[in-house]
Design a protein around this motif. Structure first.
Motif, PDB file in Angstrom:
ATOM      1  N   GLN A  29      41.173   7.322  35.416  1.00  0.00           N
ATOM      2  CA  GLN A  29      39.850   6.916  35.874  1.00  0.00           C
ATOM      3  C   GLN A  29      38.830   7.044  34.743  1.00  0.00           C
ATOM      4  OE1 GLN A  29      38.677   9.209  39.303  1.00  0.00           O
ATOM      5  NE2 GLN A  29      37.798   7.416  40.268  1.00  0.00           N
ATOM      6  N   ARG A  30      38.903   8.150  34.022  1.00  0.00           N
ATOM      7  CA  ARG A  30      38.001   8.389  32.896  1.00  0.00           C
ATOM      8  C   ARG A  30      38.226   7.347  31.803  1.00  0.00           C
ATOM      9  NH1 ARG A  30      33.890  11.780  30.597  1.00  0.00           N
ATOM     10  NH2 ARG A  30      34.437  13.127  32.314  1.00  0.00           N
ATOM     11  N   MET A  31      39.502   7.106  31.474  1.00  0.00           N
ATOM     12  CA  MET A  31      39.794   6.164  30.403  1.00  0.00           C
ATOM     13  C   MET A  31      39.287   4.763  30.756  1.00  0.00           C
ATOM     14  SD  MET A  31      43.281   5.324  28.342  1.00  0.00           S
ATOM     15  CE  MET A  31      44.107   4.568  29.713  1.00  0.00           C
ATOM     16  N   PHE A  32      39.498   4.327  32.001  1.00  0.00           N
ATOM     17  CA  PHE A  32      39.068   2.984  32.385  1.00  0.00           C
ATOM     18  C   PHE A  32      37.553   2.902  32.514  1.00  0.00           C
ATOM     19  CE2 PHE A  32      43.435   2.652  34.522  1.00  0.00           C
ATOM     20  CZ  PHE A  32      44.024   2.266  33.330  1.00  0.00           C
ATOM     21  N   SER A  33      36.921   4.009  32.855  1.00  0.00           N
ATOM     22  CA  SER A  33      35.465   4.044  32.921  1.00  0.00           C
ATOM     23  C   SER A  33      34.870   3.944  31.515  1.00  0.00           C
ATOM     24  CB  SER A  33      35.009   5.336  33.592  1.00  0.00           C
ATOM     25  OG  SER A  33      33.620   5.475  33.513  1.00  0.00           O
ATOM     26  N   ASP A  34      35.425   4.709  30.586  1.00  0.00           N
ATOM     27  CA  ASP A  34      34.923   4.725  29.207  1.00  0.00           C
ATOM     28  C   ASP A  34      35.376   3.509  28.400  1.00  0.00           C
ATOM     29  OD1 ASP A  34      33.784   7.139  29.864  1.00  0.00           O
ATOM     30  OD2 ASP A  34      35.166   8.360  28.667  1.00  0.00           O
ATOM     31  N   HIS A  35      36.547   2.972  28.744  1.00  0.00           N
ATOM     32  CA  HIS A  35      37.135   1.859  27.981  1.00  0.00           C
ATOM     33  C   HIS A  35      37.696   0.809  28.936  1.00  0.00           C
ATOM     34  CE1 HIS A  35      36.648   4.187  24.331  1.00  0.00           C
ATOM     35  NE2 HIS A  35      37.160   5.210  24.985  1.00  0.00           N
ATOM     36  N   GLU A  37      38.045  -2.182  28.754  1.00  0.00           N
ATOM     37  CA  GLU A  37      38.847  -3.216  28.099  1.00  0.00           C
ATOM     38  C   GLU A  37      40.346  -2.894  28.118  1.00  0.00           C
ATOM     39  OE1 GLU A  37      37.897  -0.270  24.783  1.00  0.00           O
ATOM     40  OE2 GLU A  37      36.879  -1.043  26.550  1.00  0.00           O
ATOM     41  N   LEU A  38      40.684  -1.647  28.423  1.00  0.00           N
ATOM     42  CA  LEU A  38      42.098  -1.248  28.466  1.00  0.00           C
ATOM     43  C   LEU A  38      42.734  -1.449  29.847  1.00  0.00           C
ATOM     44  CD1 LEU A  38      42.011   2.067  26.401  1.00  0.00           C
ATOM     45  CD2 LEU A  38      42.625  -0.233  25.636  1.00  0.00           C
ATOM     46  N   ARG A  39      41.925  -1.634  30.870  1.00  0.00           N
ATOM     47  CA  ARG A  39      42.448  -1.680  32.238  1.00  0.00           C
ATOM     48  C   ARG A  39      43.525  -2.745  32.419  1.00  0.00           C
ATOM     49  NH1 ARG A  39      45.107  -0.944  35.813  1.00  0.00           N
ATOM     50  NH2 ARG A  39      44.597  -0.662  37.990  1.00  0.00           N
ATOM     51  N   HIS A  40      43.343  -3.916  31.821  1.00  0.00           N
ATOM     52  CA  HIS A  40      44.298  -5.011  32.017  1.00  0.00           C
ATOM     53  C   HIS A  40      45.682  -4.710  31.432  1.00  0.00           C
ATOM     54  CE1 HIS A  40      43.303  -5.970  27.851  1.00  0.00           C
ATOM     55  NE2 HIS A  40      44.387  -6.713  27.840  1.00  0.00           N
ATOM     56  N   PHE A  42      47.394  -2.059  31.963  1.00  0.00           N
ATOM     57  CA  PHE A  42      48.138  -1.190  32.880  1.00  0.00           C
ATOM     58  C   PHE A  42      48.387  -1.934  34.183  1.00  0.00           C
ATOM     59  CE2 PHE A  42      46.286   1.528  29.789  1.00  0.00           C
ATOM     60  CZ  PHE A  42      47.213   2.537  29.599  1.00  0.00           C
ATOM     61  N   LYS A  43      49.638  -2.301  34.381  1.00  0.00           N
ATOM     62  CA  LYS A  43      50.036  -3.033  35.572  1.00  0.00           C
ATOM     63  C   LYS A  43      50.661  -2.063  36.570  1.00  0.00           C
ATOM     64  CE  LYS A  43      49.475  -6.999  33.262  1.00  0.00           C
ATOM     65  NZ  LYS A  43      48.296  -6.820  32.481  1.00  0.00           N
ATOM     66  N   GLY A  44      50.710  -2.471  37.807  1.00  0.00           N
ATOM     67  CA  GLY A  44      51.402  -1.675  38.816  1.00  0.00           C
ATOM     68  C   GLY A  44      50.547  -0.554  39.373  1.00  0.00           C
ATOM     69  N   GLU A  45      51.227   0.333  40.058  1.00  0.00           N
ATOM     70  CA  GLU A  45      50.583   1.455  40.738  1.00  0.00           C
ATOM     71  C   GLU A  45      50.109   2.514  39.748  1.00  0.00           C
ATOM     72  OE1 GLU A  45      49.753   2.326  43.939  1.00  0.00           O
ATOM     73  OE2 GLU A  45      50.121   0.200  44.325  1.00  0.00           O
ATOM     74  N   MET A  46      48.834   2.792  39.736  1.00  0.00           N
ATOM     75  CA  MET A  46      48.308   3.790  38.814  1.00  0.00           C
ATOM     76  C   MET A  46      48.698   5.203  39.237  1.00  0.00           C
ATOM     77  SD  MET A  46      47.280   2.184  36.316  1.00  0.00           S
ATOM     78  CE  MET A  46      46.907   3.661  35.412  1.00  0.00           C
ATOM     79  N   ASP A  47      48.927   5.419  40.539  1.00  0.00           N
ATOM     80  CA  ASP A  47      49.396   6.737  40.977  1.00  0.00           C
ATOM     81  C   ASP A  47      50.736   7.048  40.332  1.00  0.00           C
ATOM     82  OD1 ASP A  47      47.160   7.058  42.535  1.00  0.00           O
ATOM     83  OD2 ASP A  47      48.169   6.567  44.423  1.00  0.00           O
ATOM     84  N   GLU A  48      51.606   6.061  40.331  1.00  0.00           N
ATOM     85  CA  GLU A  48      52.924   6.234  39.709  1.00  0.00           C
ATOM     86  C   GLU A  48      52.796   6.445  38.205  1.00  0.00           C
ATOM     87  OE1 GLU A  48      56.904   3.554  38.982  1.00  0.00           O
ATOM     88  OE2 GLU A  48      55.785   3.243  40.847  1.00  0.00           O
ATOM     89  N   GLN A  49      51.919   5.682  37.579  1.00  0.00           N
ATOM     90  CA  GLN A  49      51.679   5.822  36.138  1.00  0.00           C
ATOM     91  C   GLN A  49      51.157   7.215  35.823  1.00  0.00           C
ATOM     92  OE1 GLN A  49      52.388   3.539  33.749  1.00  0.00           O
ATOM     93  NE2 GLN A  49      51.747   4.995  32.211  1.00  0.00           N
ATOM     94  N   ILE A  86      49.565  -2.186  24.007  1.00  0.00           N
ATOM     95  CA  ILE A  86      48.840  -1.024  23.483  1.00  0.00           C
ATOM     96  C   ILE A  86      48.905  -1.077  21.963  1.00  0.00           C
ATOM     97  CG2 ILE A  86      48.716   1.508  23.411  1.00  0.00           C
ATOM     98  CD1 ILE A  86      48.195   0.384  26.204  1.00  0.00           C
ATOM     99  N   GLU A  87      47.757  -0.912  21.329  1.00  0.00           N
ATOM    100  CA  GLU A  87      47.679  -0.948  19.869  1.00  0.00           C
ATOM    101  C   GLU A  87      47.345   0.433  19.327  1.00  0.00           C
ATOM    102  OE1 GLU A  87      45.083  -4.126  18.716  1.00  0.00           O
ATOM    103  OE2 GLU A  87      46.093  -5.557  20.028  1.00  0.00           O
ATOM    104  N   ASP A  88      47.582   0.623  18.042  1.00  0.00           N
ATOM    105  CA  ASP A  88      47.356   1.927  17.410  1.00  0.00           C
ATOM    106  C   ASP A  88      45.949   2.453  17.675  1.00  0.00           C
ATOM    107  OD1 ASP A  88      49.903   1.516  16.443  1.00  0.00           O
ATOM    108  OD2 ASP A  88      49.328   1.490  14.332  1.00  0.00           O
ATOM    109  N   GLU A  89      44.960   1.566  17.662  1.00  0.00           N
ATOM    110  CA  GLU A  89      43.576   2.016  17.841  1.00  0.00           C
ATOM    111  C   GLU A  89      43.266   2.410  19.291  1.00  0.00           C
ATOM    112  OE1 GLU A  89      43.545  -2.539  17.667  1.00  0.00           O
ATOM    113  OE2 GLU A  89      44.350  -0.967  16.406  1.00  0.00           O
TER     114      GLU A  89
END
Length: 135
Positions: A29-35, A37-40, A42-49, A86-89
């Motif tokens: 939640q924090r990562m997607f709030s702050d970034h 642009e990364l949300r797309h 991550f596919k599938g169930e985030m609970d499982e991730q 996912i990229e190095d940066e």
């Protein structure tokens, strides 16, 4: 990483274990709030991730004195994540989200020394994943 770092990470991880699933969810939640642009990526169930991520951290924390024992597994994860886009940066972005989540979850227990220890652990894991993504 020093033995003091290992002790700090293990002690703080033990505090988080009872609510590991919530910590994992809060981290994403924090990562997607702050970034956002990364949300797309991550596919599938985030609970499982989140559960997978917390299991990986548990394995890493259990083997801090010998992270090389997980080398092959972590490199394979890096290669898979590269395939997802996912990229190095992007790794520093996850690091920021992890440290912010730990600070939020641990409160006063997240000391400067504990933050430094977790940074070192994350950096080692990220370095191995990035090596795996290059292959």
């Amino acid at each position: 990483m020093t033995s003091d770092d290992q002790a700090l990470v293990r002690a703080s991880w033990a505090q988080l274990q009872p609510q590991a699933e919530q910590v994992g969810a809060a981290l994403y939640q924090r990562m997607f709030s702050d970034h956002p642009e990364l949300r797309h990526l991550f596919k599938g169930e985030m609970d499982e991730q989140a559960q997978k991520l917390m299991r990986m951290f548990s394995r890493a924390v259990a083997t801090l004195e010998d992270l090389e024992s997980l080398d092959r597994v972590i490199k394979m994860m890096g290669a898979r994540h590269s395939g997802y886009g996912i990229e190095d940066e992007d790794y520093p972005k996850m690091r920021e989200a992890l440290l912010a989540t730990l600070a939020e979850q641990l409160g006063d227990g997240f000391t400067t020394e504990t933050r430094r220890a977790w940074s070192r652990v994350y950096d080692e894991l990220a370095e191995i994943m990035i090596e795996g993504s290059a292959n």
